[in-house]
Design an enzyme around this catalytic site. Structure first.
Site, PDB file in Angstrom:
ATOM      1  N   PHE A 248       1.776  24.621  28.578  1.00  0.00           N
ATOM      2  CA  PHE A 248       2.361  24.649  27.232  1.00  0.00           C
ATOM      3  C   PHE A 248       1.999  23.338  26.527  1.00  0.00           C
ATOM      4  CE2 PHE A 248       5.113  27.081  30.093  1.00  0.00           C
ATOM      5  CZ  PHE A 248       5.074  28.334  29.508  1.00  0.00           C
ATOM      6  N   SER A 271      -1.174  29.117  24.745  1.00  0.00           N
ATOM      7  CA  SER A 271      -1.584  30.421  24.225  1.00  0.00           C
ATOM      8  C   SER A 271      -2.344  30.278  22.907  1.00  0.00           C
ATOM      9  CB  SER A 271      -0.358  31.319  24.024  1.00  0.00           C
ATOM     10  OG  SER A 271       0.605  30.646  23.255  1.00  0.00           O
ATOM     11  N   CYS A 360      13.960  23.477  26.261  1.00  0.00           N
ATOM     12  CA  CYS A 360      14.491  23.088  24.941  1.00  0.00           C
ATOM     13  C   CYS A 360      15.468  24.134  24.425  1.00  0.00           C
ATOM     14  CB  CYS A 360      13.361  22.849  23.955  1.00  0.00           C
ATOM     15  SG  CYS A 360      12.334  24.289  23.673  1.00  0.00           S
TER      16      CYS A 360
HETATM   17  N1  SAH Z   1       4.122  19.988  25.270  1.00  0.00           N
HETATM   18  C1  SAH Z   1       3.838  20.131  23.853  1.00  0.00           C
HETATM   19  C2  SAH Z   1       4.828  21.015  23.146  1.00  0.00           C
HETATM   20  C3  SAH Z   1       4.906  22.420  23.706  1.00  0.00           C
HETATM   21  S1  SAH Z   1       5.704  23.552  22.677  1.00  0.00           S
HETATM   22  C4  SAH Z   1       3.781  18.766  23.209  1.00  0.00           C
HETATM   23  O1  SAH Z   1       4.154  17.781  23.858  1.00  0.00           O
HETATM   24  O2  SAH Z   1       3.366  18.661  22.061  1.00  0.00           O
HETATM   25  C5  SAH Z   1       5.372  25.062  23.480  1.00  0.00           C
HETATM   26  C6  SAH Z   1       3.952  25.530  23.411  1.00  0.00           C
HETATM   27  O3  SAH Z   1       3.879  26.694  24.218  1.00  0.00           O
HETATM   28  C7  SAH Z   1       3.406  25.929  22.059  1.00  0.00           C
HETATM   29  O4  SAH Z   1       2.256  25.181  21.795  1.00  0.00           O
HETATM   30  C8  SAH Z   1       3.053  27.411  22.177  1.00  0.00           C
HETATM   31  O5  SAH Z   1       1.822  27.734  21.544  1.00  0.00           O
HETATM   32  C9  SAH Z   1       2.917  27.576  23.661  1.00  0.00           C
HETATM   33  N2  SAH Z   1       3.220  28.895  24.237  1.00  0.00           N
HETATM   34  C10 SAH Z   1       4.212  29.739  23.911  1.00  0.00           C
HETATM   35  N3  SAH Z   1       4.227  30.796  24.749  1.00  0.00           N
HETATM   36  C11 SAH Z   1       3.206  30.623  25.615  1.00  0.00           C
HETATM   37  C12 SAH Z   1       2.723  31.348  26.739  1.00  0.00           C
HETATM   38  N4  SAH Z   1       3.289  32.492  27.124  1.00  0.00           N
HETATM   39  N5  SAH Z   1       1.676  30.843  27.407  1.00  0.00           N
HETATM   40  C13 SAH Z   1       1.104  29.701  27.043  1.00  0.00           C
HETATM   41  N6  SAH Z   1       1.529  28.961  26.014  1.00  0.00           N
HETATM   42  C14 SAH Z   1       2.569  29.420  25.308  1.00  0.00           C
END
Ligand code: SAH
Length: 416
Positions: A248, A271, A360
Site C-alpha cells: 500500500f 493498486s 487507519c
Molecule cells: N503508505 C502510503 C499511504 C497508503 S494509503 C504513504 O505513506 O503515503 C493506502 C493505499 O492503498 C492507497 O495508495 C491505495 O491506492 C492503495 N490500495 C487500496 N486498496 C488496495 C489493494 N487492494 N491493493 C493494493 N493497494 C491498494
C-alpha cells in the site's frame, strides 16, 4: 459577529458529554429548539433545566445536529474567536516541532530557518483543534482546506480571509471532495479559494523531497499523518542491507525512507499505477533510484499470496492499508482483512524480520488491532515482539475529550 438567537435544549440526562467537552450533539439528545435555525446558524446549548452550556453551529440535516465551538456560552463568536482558534492551532504545530524530533521542522512557519526539513503539515485538525469540520494542510507556500460540515462550509470565505491574514499563502485550494459531506447535505467540491495553486508542489519531509498533486492526490495530496512513522521505520538499524516490501505504497514515501536508510532492495505494491509512477519519480528525485527496486501495480492481497506461493522472502514489510472499516457494521470484516494481511506479511518475513503494520480505521481500536496482529502471528506460527507502538504524527493531535480524533495506530514488530 454572530450571536445565537435560538436555544437548543438537551434531554434530561443527556448533558454529560457536553459538560465533558465532547463537541458533538446527536439528534437523539435534543429535547427541543426555541425556533428553527437556518442551516449552519449558531445555537446556544442548554441542559434540561435551562442552564446554558455552550455555543454550537447547527445543521438539521446531519445526524450530528450541532457541533460545539465554545464551551463558554458567553464567548462571542466573532472574527477574534476564529482568528484565535486558527492561531492556536497553527502555533501548536510550532511547539510540537520544538519539543523533539517528532514533527521536526514543524516550527518552520515561525522561524527564519531557510532550509526547513519539513514543509508540509496539518495546521488544523478539525474537532481536535476545537474547529469542528475544518481541516487545513500546508504544502510549502500553499494551503489546502477541507470543509467537512455545513457550519464550516458556510463560513469558508471568512476562514479563507483569516488564513490569508495569518499565513500569507500563495494560494488556497478547497479539497472538499469527501463522502462525509453527504451526511451534511453537501456535495463534494474542489475549488480554488485564493491565489493560485500549481498542479504539482514540491514539499520536503524530514529532508526528503516529494511531489504532491493537491488537486487530485489522496486526502489533501499526501499522507501527512505517517510522517513520524516513516522516520521511525526508516532507520538504518531496521533497514540497512535489508530487502524491504512496502505494501500500500501510494507515492512511495516509506520506500524513500527505506532506501535512504540503506535497504538492499525496495519492492512497492499499490493498486494505483499512477501512484507507483510517482513512487519511482520520488526515488529518483531523492537520488535513490536503483535497478534492484520493483514497482508492482496490483491487489496487495493477491501479490502477497503470490509471493508466499513462490517462496519470496523479505527482511522488512510495511503494511499501510486504506481504511477498511467505515461503519461499526464493517468492523468484523475489517478485522478479518487486517488479520489476513498481517498473516501473509508474517509468512513472508525472514527470521528477525521487521513488520511495521498500521490501521487507519478509527473504529478499530489500538487494543483490537493488537489482538488482530496477535491472532495473525499465532496462525502464522511466528513469535513476534512489539518494539514500538505507533500513532498519527504530532501535527494530528488528539483531543482528550474527543477520542474519535485518534484513528491511526500501528505496531513496529520484530518477528523472531
Ligand atoms: N503508505 C502510503 C499511504 C497508503 S494509503 C504513504 O505513506 O503515503 C493506502 C493505499 O492503498 C492507497 O495508495 C491505495 O491506492 C492503495 N490500495 C487500496 N486498496 C488496495 C489493494 N487492494 N491493493 C493494493 N493497494 C491498494
Amino acid at each position: 459577529m454572530e450571536s445565537p438567537t435560538i436555544t437548543l435544549t438537551l434531554k434530561e440526562g443527556r448533558d454529560k458529554p457536553v459538560r465533558q467537552r465532547h463537541p458533538w450533539i446527536f439528534s437523539g439528545a435534543i429535547a427541543r429548539l426555541t425556533g428553527q435555525p437556518a442551516p449552519g446558524d449558531l445555537v446556544t446549548v442548554a441542559d434540561h433545566r435551562g442552564q446554558r452550556l455552550a455555543t454550537a453551529y447547527y445543521n438539521a440535516q446531519s445526524q450530528i445536529q450541532a457541533r460545539i465551538l465554545s464551551w463558554n456560552p458567553d464567548e462571542p463568536i466573532d472574527d477574534d474567536f476564529w482568528r484565535g482558534r486558527l492561531r492556536q492551532a497553527i502555533m501548536g504545530r510550532a511547539s510540537a516541532g520544538e519539543q523533539g524530533s517528532r514533527g521536526a521542522g514543524a516550527n518552520e512557519l515561525l522561524t527564519t530557518d531557510h532550509r526547513p526539513l519539513t514543509t508540509a503539515l496539518r495546521l488544523v485538525n478539525a474537532e481536535a483543534d476545537r474547529l469542528p469540520g475544518l481541516v487545513v494542510d500546508r504544502y510549502g507556500d500553499y494551503l489546502v482546506m477541507q470543509c467537512l460540515t455545513l457550519g464550516i462550509d458556510r463560513r469558508k470565505e471568512m476562514i479563507t480571509r483569516l488564513l490569508v491574514e495569518l499565513l500569507q499563502p500563495a494560494g488556497i485550494l478547497e479539497r472538499s471532495d469527501v463522502d462525509v459531506r453527504g451526511k451534511e447535505g453537501l456535495r463534494p467540491l474542489v475549488e480554488l479559494r485564493y491565489g493560485e495553486v500549481p498542479p504539482e508542489i514540491t514539499i520536503r519531509e524530514n529532508g526528503f523531497a516529494f511531489l504532491v498533486d493537491v488537486h487530485h492526490g489522496h486526502k489533501t495530496g499526501f499522507y501527512l499523518d505517517q510522517r513520524d512513522n516513516r522516520a521511525i521505520v526508516g532507520q538504518p538499524a531496521l533497514m540497512a542491507g535489508r530487502d524491504v516490501l512496502n505494501v500500500f505504497a501510494y507515492t512511495g514515501a516509506f520506500g524513500v525512507y527505506a532506501a535512504a536508510a540503506g535497504a538492499r532492495s525496495v519492492v512497492q505494491i499499490d493498486s494505483s499505477a499512477p501512484a507507483l509512477e510517482m513512487a519511482e519519480r520520488h526515488m529518483a528525485l531523492n537520488n535513490l533510484a536503483r535497478p534492484e527496486d520493483e514497482y508492482i501495480a496490483g491487489d496487495a492481497f493477491e501479490v502477497l499470496r503470490y509471493f508466499r506461493e513462490t517462496g519470496r522472502q523479505f527482511d522488512a514489510v510495511i503494511l499501510d492499508p486504506p481504511k477498511f472499516a467505515h461503519t461499526q457494521g464493517q468492523v468484523d470484516r475489517a478485522a478479518r482483512g487486517y488479520k489476513d494481511l498481517n498473516w501473509l506479511a508474517l509468512r513472508l518475513l525472514r527470521p528477525e524480520g521487521v513488520l511495521a503494520t498500521f490501521s487507519c480505521s478509527g473504529l478499530v481500536s489500538a487494543d483490537l488491532f493488537q489482538k488482530i496482529v496477535f491472532g495473525a502471528a499465532v496462525d502464522a506460527g511466528r513469535d513476534a515482539q512489539i518494539v514500538q507502538h505507533l500513532g498519527q504524527a504530532a501535527d494530528h493531535p488528539v483531543l482528550l475529550s474527543f477520542p474519535e480524533s485518534a484513528y491511526l495506530k500501528g505496531l513496529l514488530c520484530r518477528a523472531l
